[in-house]
Design an enzyme around this catalytic site. Structure first.
Site, PDB file in Angstrom:
ATOM      1  N   PHE A 172       1.009  -1.266   0.081  1.00  0.00           N
ATOM      2  CA  PHE A 172      -0.073  -0.265  -0.011  1.00  0.00           C
ATOM      3  C   PHE A 172       0.905   1.462  -0.167  1.00  0.00           C
ATOM      4  O   PHE A 172       0.416   2.411   0.679  1.00  0.00           O
ATOM      5  CB  PHE A 172      -0.612  -0.374   1.359  1.00  0.00           C
ATOM      6  CG  PHE A 172      -2.255  -1.065   1.310  1.00  0.00           C
ATOM      7  CD1 PHE A 172      -3.082  -0.734   0.220  1.00  0.00           C
ATOM      8  CD2 PHE A 172      -1.878  -2.136   1.662  1.00  0.00           C
ATOM      9  CE1 PHE A 172      -3.875  -1.955   0.666  1.00  0.00           C
ATOM     10  CE2 PHE A 172      -2.211  -2.978   2.001  1.00  0.00           C
ATOM     11  CZ  PHE A 172      -3.837  -2.908   0.929  1.00  0.00           C
ATOM     12  N   HIS A 173       1.829   1.230  -0.897  1.00  0.00           N
ATOM     13  CA  HIS A 173       2.567   2.937  -0.941  1.00  0.00           C
ATOM     14  C   HIS A 173       3.269   2.137  -2.421  1.00  0.00           C
ATOM     15  O   HIS A 173       3.370   1.246  -3.138  1.00  0.00           O
ATOM     16  CB  HIS A 173       3.732   2.594   0.152  1.00  0.00           C
ATOM     17  CG  HIS A 173       4.467   1.649  -0.071  1.00  0.00           C
ATOM     18  ND1 HIS A 173       4.103   0.618   0.960  1.00  0.00           N
ATOM     19  CD2 HIS A 173       5.665   1.123  -0.528  1.00  0.00           C
ATOM     20  CE1 HIS A 173       5.720  -0.838   0.345  1.00  0.00           C
ATOM     21  NE2 HIS A 173       5.919  -0.191   0.160  1.00  0.00           N
TER      22      HIS A 173
END
Ligand code: T46
Length: 131
Positions: free
Chosen positions: A48-49
């Protein structure tokens, strides 16, 4: 979106198999850091980045997992299930990892040391910055 899977030559004989990783040879950058994740719990989704600069190669040295790669325009799912294949993850690519098998060991080679300021953790910021 162009996803690069790097074939890693396997040296096999009657004792088993061996893969060598060398920067400038099968790894397209200087390797500054290696980390690996294992014992990933059922149902967990990681990542999630995106990274501003970091380039990496991910290899499922044991077991399987899936990667979602998103360049802000397209999303592609990649299955890693072969210790003789490396997934090249360029900078400014949103990533999520999931569906880890119980035995999965996911090893990642990186071209920079760990630097929290290189992470873009907000998806809207990522979309804005990847325009
Ligand atoms: C990435 C994906 C594929 C360190 O101290 N040093 C390190 O080199 C790394 C990678 C992590 N950490 C610490 C930071 C956190 O406290 O380990 C903890 C877990 O890291 P994180 O939540 O960032 O892990 P993931 O699985 O979400 O992401 C990792 C990498 O951080 C990231 O660069 O591309 O794997």
């Amino acid at each position: 979106m162009n996803i690069q899977i790097i074939p890693l030559q396997t040296h096999g004989d009657d004792r088993g198999s061996l893969v060598a990783l060398e920067d400038g040879n099968n790894i397209p950058f200087e390797i500054k850091r290696v980390y690996y994740m294992f014992n990933t719990k059922d149902g967990v989704r990681r990542g999630f980045h995106a990274h501003k600069h970091l380039k990496q190669v991910a290899i499922a040295v044991r077991g399987t997992c899936r990667f979602l790669l998103d360049n802000g325009r397209e999303r592609i799912e990649v299955v890693l299930d072969n210790p003789a294949q490396g997934l090249l993850i360029e900078s400014f690519m949103w990533r999520e990892m999931y569906d880890f098998s119980d035995d999965c060991v996911l090893m990642v080679l990186a071209d920079q040391h760990y630097d929290e300021s290189d992470y873009v953790r907000d998806y809207e910021d990522f979309l804005e910055q990847s325009k």
